[in-house]
Structures are given as C-alpha cells and as structure tokens.
Design an enzyme around this catalytic site. Structure first.
Site, mmCIF file in Angstrom:
data_model
loop_
_atom_site.group_PDB
_atom_site.id
_atom_site.type_symbol
_atom_site.label_atom_id
_atom_site.label_comp_id
_atom_site.label_asym_id
_atom_site.label_seq_id
_atom_site.Cartn_x
_atom_site.Cartn_y
_atom_site.Cartn_z
ATOM 1 N N HIS A 29 -24.929 -15.186 12.437
ATOM 2 C CA HIS A 29 -25.843 -16.174 13.159
ATOM 3 C C HIS A 29 -26.154 -15.774 14.700
ATOM 4 C CE1 HIS A 29 -27.716 -19.849 13.753
ATOM 5 N NE2 HIS A 29 -26.729 -20.218 14.909
ATOM 6 N N CYS A 40 0.906 -1.198 0.124
ATOM 7 C CA CYS A 40 -0.023 0.074 0.067
ATOM 8 C C CYS A 40 0.794 1.187 -0.002
ATOM 9 C CB CYS A 40 -0.893 -0.027 1.032
ATOM 10 S SG CYS A 40 -1.913 1.618 1.506
ATOM 11 N N HIS A 61 -7.649 2.730 2.517
ATOM 12 C CA HIS A 61 -7.133 3.688 1.665
ATOM 13 C C HIS A 61 -7.438 3.794 0.483
ATOM 14 C CE1 HIS A 61 -3.469 3.587 4.857
ATOM 15 N NE2 HIS A 61 -4.288 4.835 5.119
ATOM 16 N N CYS A 88 0.288 3.094 3.625
ATOM 17 C CA CYS A 88 0.633 2.459 5.101
ATOM 18 C C CYS A 88 1.369 1.485 4.896
ATOM 19 C CB CYS A 88 -0.761 1.905 5.744
ATOM 20 S SG CYS A 88 -1.415 0.786 4.924
ATOM 21 N N TYR A 142 -16.319 1.189 -6.711
ATOM 22 C CA TYR A 142 -16.591 1.974 -5.575
ATOM 23 C C TYR A 142 -17.807 3.091 -5.900
ATOM 24 C CZ TYR A 142 -12.321 0.655 -3.565
ATOM 25 O OH TYR A 142 -11.191 -0.173 -2.975
ATOM 26 N N TYR A 171 -13.689 -4.286 -8.287
ATOM 27 C CA TYR A 171 -14.744 -3.589 -7.416
ATOM 28 C C TYR A 171 -14.935 -2.329 -7.837
ATOM 29 C CZ TYR A 171 -17.521 -2.351 -3.422
ATOM 30 O OH TYR A 171 -18.528 -2.239 -2.409
ATOM 31 N N ARG A 199 -10.624 -2.287 2.424
ATOM 32 C CA ARG A 199 -11.448 -2.224 3.652
ATOM 33 C C ARG A 199 -11.016 -2.790 5.045
ATOM 34 N NH1 ARG A 199 -16.989 -0.057 2.182
ATOM 35 N NH2 ARG A 199 -17.030 -0.192 -0.351
ATOM 36 N N CYS A 217 -32.622 -17.118 12.419
ATOM 37 C CA CYS A 217 -31.962 -17.319 13.732
ATOM 38 C C CYS A 217 -32.415 -16.104 14.790
ATOM 39 C CB CYS A 217 -30.621 -17.715 13.825
ATOM 40 S SG CYS A 217 -29.498 -16.470 12.901
#
Length: 795
Positions: free
Chosen positions: A755, A162, A195, A165, A224, A222, A184, A298
């Site tokens: 659950h 990254c 980031h 970071c 965004y 993905y 994420r 549940c």
C-alpha cells in the site's frame, strides 16, 4: 451521479457532464436532449450481531479471494436512482405523459436511447474488481510422472530442521529426494535462508511440500520449475514414499494462503506510516480532497496528489480549465489534457472534499468520519494506463515507475506551450577518467529523478542487527525485527563517490582498461525528486525490499555536487569509436561477441538472443553495461528476437522508408514531430512504435537540426512564427538549495503488493493522504519514505 446535481448524459453522443458543465456543452454543440440521472445512497441495515456502533462487524477473511464467499469483501454501495429526460437550455423535464404524446418514431428513439444508456457499462463498472480467487491452483506438470529416488530416506512426524542451517520453521521437503530445507527469505529477514530454492537450482528437482501444512485434505505444494503453488494429485503416494502417512498428519504451520491473507489484512495496520496509533483530525477544503482506491490504485493516488501541489501542474491544467474544456475534442474521454485538468480541478477545488455520509445514519447527525466523498479517477486511470502492460491492470505498481510514465505522457502532450514536467527535469554530467592515460570524457543526459543508493554497510546500529540475526538463526521466534538505521549523509556519499569501471574501452590507449565515473548535476531543477533505492535484487536475483530508516533532512544543499565541466589543463579522450564487432567481410554475418559475458547473462535466466544483443549494443564493454542494457529493454516487444546486424535488409536503422508503417508515422507526427524525424525514429527501432516514441524523446539533441513543432509543421508555421527553441533539452536552473514538501511511502514486501500513502506539507502543516482519508499528520514518518519531493528555496 452521486454528486450534487447528478449526471447529464447526452442522448446523442452518450457523453456525461456534471450540472455545471452541461450548459457549456449544449452551447458548443447544440445538443439538447439529456438523460438526467441522480443517485441517493441507501442506508445499510445493521447486522443482528452489530455492536451498536452503526458498523456491522466484518467476517475475517479465510480465503485469498475478492468478492466471493470467505474472501475479502467488495463494498457494494446501495443507491436509489432517479432517471428522467430533460431538454436544454431550460432543462425542461420530459414526463412519461409527454413521451406518450410524441410521434411513434420519436418515442421509440428516446426509449431505445434511454435503455442503451442505462444498460451500458460505465468506466467504473468496467474497471471494478468484481471477483478474484487467488487460491485456484493448477495440477503440476511434474506430478503425474515424478521420479522419486529410492535413497531410503524416511521423514519423522516432527522435529524437522533445515539440513543446511538447522532452521526449525518454514521447512519444505523435496518430493524427489526427501531433502528437508528452509524456504525463501522475506524482505525483513524472516522466513528462511533460500536453501530449498538453491537445492532446486543445483539439482533440478522441481516439487516440494511444506511440512506442517499436511492434512488428510491436502498440503502446500510448490513447483520451483513452474514458479507457483500447484496441485499434486498423487501427493499421498509421493508422501508415502518417504514414510509420511497423509491421513494421520495434523496442521502445525500456517499455509501460504494464510500468510498471504495476513499480509493483505495488514494494509491499514502499518501503524508508523499510516499514523494509525493516534486519532487523526480529518481535514476538508481546497487542496484537501481524497481519492477513492479503484483496486490497488493507491500508487496513482499518492503520485497525483503530490504532482498537483506543484505550481507548474496547477497553472497548466487547473488555472486554464475553462479554456481546456472549451477547446476539448468531440470525445473528451480520450483527451489527455481534458482528463488531467478534470482530475486536477477535482483535487484542488474543494468541491468534493466533504465528509462521506455514514450509511447507517439517515439523519446525518453523527460526527464526520475520516473518509471523504472524494473523487474516483476512473476515466483518468483508464486513459493513462491504456495500452500499458501494467498500468492498464488492477495490480499494484511501483509509484516511481508510474511517475516516470506520467511525466513521459506529459512530455508527449506538451510539444507546444508550457510543459509542467520541466519542473523536475535536470541535466546530469558524467565524467569518465581513463586511469591509464588520465584523459577524460564528459557526457550529459536528461533525468527527472535522483536515485539514492542505500549503503547497508553504513548502518549505525550494526550490533543490534547482528544480535537480531543471531537470535533468528537460532530459531528464537521472539527475536524483534530490527530496522537498519542509515545516515542520509552516507547515502549522499555513495551517490557522489566515483564508480570504478573495470571494462572501459579507452580511445586513448585503444584497449580495455580501468576508469572512474563521477556523476554531478549540470543543472538544478525547481523541484527535485529523490527515490530511495529500497527495492533491489539479492545474490540469487530474488527481488527484496530493504527495511531501513533514513534520517532524511527537511532542507538540502546540493551546491557541492554541481558539475564543473572540463578542468584546466585536462585532456579529453579522443572521439574514436570502439572497434567494430563484425568482421570486415560483409558476407560473414556472425558478430564477434564476448562469449563469457553472453554465458553469464544466460545463466541469470535471460533469453540467449537478448543476451547477444545486450553484449553487441554495449560494444563488448563488460557484464555491468550489458546487464544495464537488459534491464532497460526487458519490455521491448523484440527483446528476445534474433539479433539482426546493421547491413542486413531488416536490421535496425536500415529499414527502408517504403516499408515503414504509415499509421506509425502519422501517430508520431501527431505528437508534434516532423515526418523526417518520425522516419528516423522508426528506422532506428525496427519500425516498433513504442520504441520509436521513447527513442525520439531520448534523442532530442540528435534532432535539433530538424523542425519540431505541432503537427509536423515548421516552427515558422506554428504558433505565429515564434523563434525556434534553443538546441538541446530545455531545463530550468538555479541554486541547489531545497526544502522538503512531500514524500510517498510504501508498505509491503515489494512494489507489486502492499500500500502507498503520501504526506504533503500544506501551510506549514503536514497532511497525510491515505486514499479517501485526508487528515492532519501528527508524526510524519519522514525516515520511512520511498519518494521524496523537494522544492527550491528562494535565495
């Protein structure tokens, strides 16, 4: 149909009854002809690769789907069915020979009725999840015309980090500018540091690909902007722009699908909460009945198990079940009282608390398994979820939201007679003190749940948490997941400490100033529900779950938190309304709103008109109040509709009576309110039925001067002219000392997945209810609960 005695379906009304109730229905209605259906479970054939245990090995899921090849299995029970026509009251069987001798008209009608019953979809079939494919992805609308920057960036085949970071896993490359950024952050602190998402918010560059998932067959892409996994038909071209040859890439990281499958498979593997590390002793008998999971139900199972431990619900619905059934309407499937009573009887009677037969054991010689036959609350779930955007689906839900939804339904259906939800109802006193004038204001409101904050800064193992975070940031994959240890006393202190209001409009000084708000109990209920606020939002408004352990006590004394009312010598704030948000000139339609607050709300992603209404209806009192208004009204049908001011012909509260829906009026009147009250509620909510019903139940104090009784009649006309109820909400009060008797726990990353199970104390023994499994609890995980249920200790 699998129950002893089978199912009797009336061939005229098509209603189904068990063997013990069909005679009663015949006596009430005179209906004599029934189709008697019985089922016997078939033994399953063992797989050739079986280990000999009687349970064929299941293939590991490779696809995020249900009921299709490679996905999670939908267990299909196999049965042999026996169908025949019987005539009551003697239950005389009509054989095929008898049918042949009947007149043609009778034989034809009976045959058509039988065929219709057997072909009809039952509630169970209509609600069952047959197939679902979570891997179906759509082409991104950005893919075809994606504009990539010619910035000279070339991506190496490995060694990705990254750029913010230095994280070395979960790395996503933005397909517009080639930036390498982490994904994420998950609820437990793993994953990434958000980031890549932050980069999209800063630049608007919409699509990213997960490095390590690229193969000649595709990759994880993905969007965004579209907030979903997508397809990119030009992915080879887009990757080549940054020097990546898709045909030579190999997979080195788990795809998002594989991660999601792993999460779904972990249901049943959360050892601490489900106590799966030890062999638990199955329990059977009255009050120990399991409930089948109907597909993410549940949350409902856990809540209803606990509610029917409360004497108020037992007395209302189970003790009176004979009377309820005798007085049931012609269509009991749509009657709330009947369906709740049926569920309660099924849970408490013990008739269905029997070991589930092993399908591979035809002789029934094997040891009882943990699973029970149990009950399947399909009709109940269909009724309580009808018309609700979430509870009518098979998606996972928040148990706390369902509890409040069910209590609301009980309130609506108990306008006369006993109301079991009073067991949880209590009054909250809010004391606001203007810091400039030192004058106070007291208000009271009704509540059913205490929401307990989690002060993460009060963790007692801060050093361990910091060390685990440091190792994770350094890329140490072996770093353990450390759970924050939060003292219960710290949570109670956070609940009781004064809250600072920075934008409070003081009627004493006629301007905004700082105030403090203190919350106390004006009454203590018989049963107290505490919700641990584990689910929250991060600074970027991404939902997350706090992974915490709280030493919740077995006994609780809240006496010190009882409200005391106005103090001696204390002056109250004048009852003066805030200045109007509209100029005196009625021809000018624009309200005077705080633009900065509206802008802040819009930046969070809420619709402009919703933000304007939030600021307007909270009197320009600041971002916190407006945000609370938005969170409370997000489900309103007119949430994003334009703001219409009072004084306009179509404004809220000014809808002329003649324009109100007669159907809406009739619906509210049928709940036990008068026509005047129904009119007032609809006029206050722009003629929206759902909002009107919520409004009327939250404004009972405003309606105390009106007659409230069954069918809109006056109190003198209903129930033999009984005395009218006292003004204000009816609450039970007593000592603030409690003991823990149940708690509901959640496993998973958010309320929308995972659950639920519940633990209930039965005769000094903790029992775990995990859908159809009911067992003696060895180590009840009281520190990991989500909802806690206490009952008052008798002094």
């Amino acid at each position: 149909m699998e129950s002893e005695g089978g199912l009797y379906v009336c061939m005229n009304t098509f209603l189904g009854f068990g063997s013990q109730y069909v005679d009663r229905y015949h006596a009430r209605t005179g209906q004599r002809a029934y189709l008697h259906i019985t089922r016997i479970r078939k033994a399953k054939k063992e797989d050739d690769n079986s280990s000999g245990s009687g349970h064929p090995p299941k293939k590991k899921p490779t696809r995020l789907a249900i009921g299709i090849e490679g996905g999670f299995d939908v267990e299909q029970e196999l049965y042999e069915e026996d169908v025949k026509v019987v005539i009551l009251p003697d239950r005389q069987e009509v054989t095929s020979e008898d049918l042949a001798t009947m007149p043609d008209v009778v034989r034809e009608r009976v045959s058509l009725s039988m065929a219709g019953i057997m072909a009809a979809d039952s509630v169970s079939h209509a609600l069952q999840v047959q197939q679902w494919d979570g891997e179906v992805r759509q082409e991104s609308r950005h893919a075809a015309d994606l504009k990539q920057l010619d910035n000279g960036v070339k991506i190496p085949p490995s060694g990705w980090r990254c750029e913010v970071c230095d994280l070395q896993e979960n790395i996503w490359m933005n397909l517009v500018d080639g930036k390498l950024l982490c994904g994420r952050r998950y609820f437990d602190g793993s994953g990434g540091n958000n980031h890549a998402l932050l980069h999209f918010r800063e630049t608007g560059y919409p699509i990213a690909v997960k490095l390590g998932t690229i193969t000649p067959d595709g990759a994880d892409v993905y969007s965004y902007d579209e907030d979903d996994m997508v397809l990119d038909s030009k992915l080879p071209e887009h990757l080549a722009h940054f020097g990546i040859n898709m045909m030579t890439m190999e997979k080195t990281e788990r795809t998002m699908t594989e991660l999601e499958i792993a999460v779904n498979q972990r249901v049943g593997e959360w050892e601490v909460i489900q106590e799966s590390g030890t062999t638990l002793r199955p329990m059977f008998g009255a009050g120990l009945t399991g409930m089948k999971n109907l597909g993410n139900s549940c949350y409902l199972n856990s809540v209803m198990q606990v509610l029917f431990t409360v004497p108020d619900f037992q007395n209302k619905y189970v003790s009176n079940i004979d009377k309820i059934i005798d007085e049931a309407p012609s269509d009991p499937t749509q009657d709330f009282k009947t369906q709740v009573a049926k569920l309660g009887y099924g849970l408490l009677s013990g008739e269905y608390s029997k070991p589930a037969p092993d399908p591979a054991d035809e002789n029934g010689a094997s040891e009882p398994r943990g699973d029970q036959i149990g009950i399947a609350p399909r009709m109940f779930k269909a009724l309580v979820g009808r018309g609700h955007a979430e509870f009518s689906t098979n998606r996972q839900q928040d148990a706390q939201e369902f509890l409040l939804h069910f209590i609301n339904m009980v309130e609506r259906n108990c306008r006369s007679g006993s109301n079991p939800s009073e067991a949880f109802r209590f009054l909250v006193e809010e004391r606001i003190v203007c810091q400039q004038s030192q004058k106070a204001k007291y208000t009271q409101r009704v509540d059913y749940i205490v929401q307990l904050p989690v002060p993460m800064d009060q963790a007692t193992n801060t050093e361990e948490l910091q060390e685990a975070e440091r190792r994770r940031e350094e890329g140490d994959s072996s770093a353990p997941t450390v759970r924050a240890q939060i003292p219960f006393t710290a949570c109670m202190a956070a609940l009781s400490e004064p809250e600072i209001l920075t934008d409070f409009w003081s009627s004493a000084v006629q301007s905004k100033t700082t105030a403090t708000k203190t919350t106390r109990f004006a009454s203590f209920p018989d049963h107290l529900v505490i919700q641990i606020k584990k689910f929250t939002f991060g600074l970027d408004w991404v939902p997350k779950k706090l992974d915490v352990s709280i030493d919740v006590p077995d006994t609780l004394d809240l006496s010190a938190l009882r409200a005391t009312g106005q103090q001696p010598g204390e002056e109250l704030l004048p009852e003066v309304a805030p200045p109007p948000l509209m100029t005196p000139d009625v021809e000018v339609k624009a309200p005077v709103l705080d633009d900065s607050t509206v802008s802040q709300l819009c930046e969070m992603g809420f619709p402009l008109e919703a933000c304007r209404k939030a600021v307007y209806y909270t009197g320009n009192t600041g971002i916190d109040a407006a945000m609370n208004w938005i969170m409370s009204h997000m489900d309103d049908p007119d949430f994003a509709a334009p703001l219409v001011l009072p004084g306009c012909s179509s404004g809220p509260g000014t809808t002329p009576t003649e324009s109100l829906s007669e159907e809406h009026l009739a619906t509210i009147v049928s709940m036990g309110f008068s026509r005047d009250q129904a009119t007032k509620a609809l006029r206050a909510t722009s003629n929206v039925l759902e909002r009107a019903v919520d409004w009327i139940f939250s404004h009972l104090d405003d309606l105390e001067s009106m007659d409230v009784s069954e069918g809109g009649r006056s109190a003198a006309e209903s129930e033999g002219g009984r005395d009218p109820p006292p003004p204000g909400p009816r609450v039970k009060d007593g000592a603030g000392k409690y003991e823990l008797f149940a708690f509901v726990s959640h496993m998973g990353t958010s309320t929308m997945c995972g659950h639920y199970v519940c633990h209930i104390k039965k005769d000094q023994q903790w029992v775990i209810f995990n859908d159809q499994k009911v067992c003696a609890s060895e180590k009840p995980p009281k520190d990991l609960g989500y909802l806690y249920f206490y009952r008052r200790v008798a002094e």
